[in-house]
Design a protein around this motif. Structure first.
Motif, short mmCIF file in Angstrom:
data_model
loop_
_atom_site.label_atom_id
_atom_site.label_comp_id
_atom_site.label_asym_id
_atom_site.label_seq_id
_atom_site.Cartn_x
_atom_site.Cartn_y
_atom_site.Cartn_z
N ILE A 47 0.65 -1.43 -0.34
CA ILE A 47 -0.27 -0.38 0.14
C ILE A 47 0.85 1.06 0.28
N ASP A 48 1.90 0.93 0.71
CA ASP A 48 2.49 2.52 0.84
C ASP A 48 3.33 2.70 0.07
N ASN A 49 4.23 1.28 -0.45
CA ASN A 49 4.69 2.28 -2.38
C ASN A 49 3.70 2.28 -3.28
N MET A 50 2.61 1.97 -3.65
CA MET A 50 2.07 2.43 -4.35
C MET A 50 0.75 3.28 -4.66
N GLU A 82 -5.64 11.23 -1.24
CA GLU A 82 -6.53 10.79 -2.40
C GLU A 82 -5.34 9.29 -2.87
N SER A 83 -3.81 9.58 -3.05
CA SER A 83 -3.29 8.70 -3.70
C SER A 83 -3.39 7.31 -2.31
N TYR A 84 -3.59 7.22 -1.02
CA TYR A 84 -3.67 6.23 0.07
C TYR A 84 -5.49 5.54 -0.09
N GLU A 85 -6.44 6.61 -1.17
CA GLU A 85 -8.10 5.77 -0.92
C GLU A 85 -7.44 4.94 -1.99
N TRP A 131 -5.90 1.54 -1.53
CA TRP A 131 -6.25 0.27 -1.33
C TRP A 131 -7.23 -0.08 -2.10
N ARG A 132 -7.51 1.06 -3.29
CA ARG A 132 -8.82 0.46 -4.06
C ARG A 132 -8.16 -0.75 -4.95
N ARG A 145 4.01 -8.38 -2.65
CA ARG A 145 3.37 -7.43 -2.64
C ARG A 145 4.60 -5.94 -3.99
N ASN A 146 5.64 -5.84 -3.74
CA ASN A 146 6.10 -4.78 -4.00
C ASN A 146 6.41 -5.38 -5.93
N PHE A 147 6.13 -6.62 -6.00
CA PHE A 147 6.28 -7.14 -7.42
C PHE A 147 4.78 -7.34 -7.64
N LEU A 148 3.47 -6.82 -7.13
CA LEU A 148 1.82 -7.34 -8.14
C LEU A 148 2.38 -5.36 -8.06
N VAL A 149 2.48 -4.42 -7.21
CA VAL A 149 2.84 -2.81 -7.31
C VAL A 149 3.96 -2.62 -8.96
N ASP A 150 4.45 -3.47 -8.87
CA ASP A 150 4.99 -2.49 -10.36
C ASP A 150 4.90 -4.04 -11.02
N TRP A 151 4.18 -5.01 -11.21
CA TRP A 151 3.21 -5.49 -12.00
C TRP A 151 1.96 -4.96 -13.33
N LEU A 152 1.16 -4.02 -11.84
CA LEU A 152 0.38 -2.91 -11.99
C LEU A 152 0.92 -1.89 -13.16
N PHE A 153 1.26 -1.30 -12.98
CA PHE A 153 2.28 0.00 -13.26
C PHE A 153 2.41 -0.59 -14.87
N GLU A 154 3.48 -1.26 -14.60
CA GLU A 154 3.63 -2.63 -16.42
C GLU A 154 2.21 -2.74 -17.19
#
Length: 152
Positions: free
Chosen positions: A9-12, A48-51, A54-55, A117-126
């Motif tokens: 969450i914090d990374n995202m 807004e970025s934290y909301e 979480w979405r 969790r970090n991989f999934l953040v990167d994956w979402l942006f990619e």
């Protein structure tokens, strides 16, 4: 009860904050600078970025629990993409992905689960990039400006 974390969450939120901040900065000119800075302060962007993070977390949970892990218009596939994170090569490995999902479902706080969790953040942006986020936020700023100047 705390929601389970499927992404960092914090990374995202930090990455989303920067996207929103860049979108805000692109809208600022001498004529509307004060209004935009008051209406879209750093604090509001951070909230807004934290909301949004979480979405994205909820969306990732839903995505990971689909039987085939498919999203409409999604050309990346977690069943092929995730093994690269572990093996260093793209290959289909559903059991490996299912083990990752089980770790995240258990809200595990291990080194591997946190790397996942970090991989999934990167994956979402990619997979989805930032254009839609930035564009939608610029629309929100534009609409707010329009309403403000119509009321003057």
């Amino acid at each position: 009860m705390e929601e389970k974390r499927y992404i960092n969450i914090d990374n995202m939120a930090a990455r989303l904050y920067q996207v929103l901040k860049d979108a805000r900065e692109s809208m600022i000119d001498d004529e509307n600078k004060v209004f935009i800075m008051e209406s879209f302060s750093d604090e509001l962007l951070e909230e807004e970025s934290y909301e949004m993070a979480w979405r994205f977390n909820s969306n990732m949970k839903e995505y990971l629990h689909k039987p085939d892990h498919r999203l409409c218009g999604n050309f990346n596939n977690i069943d092929y993409d995730y093994p690269y994170h572990i093996y260093g090569k793209v290959t289909y490995d559903a059991p490996l992905v299912n083990a990752m999902i089980a770790r995240l479902d258990d809200n595990e706080d291990s080194k591997l689960a946190n790397e996942d969790r970090n991989f999934l953040v990167d994956w979402l942006f990619e997979t989805f990039g930032t254009w839609g986020i930035s564009y939608n936020f610029q629309d929100e700023i534009s609409e707010t400006l329009y309403v403000e100047f119509e009321n003057q």
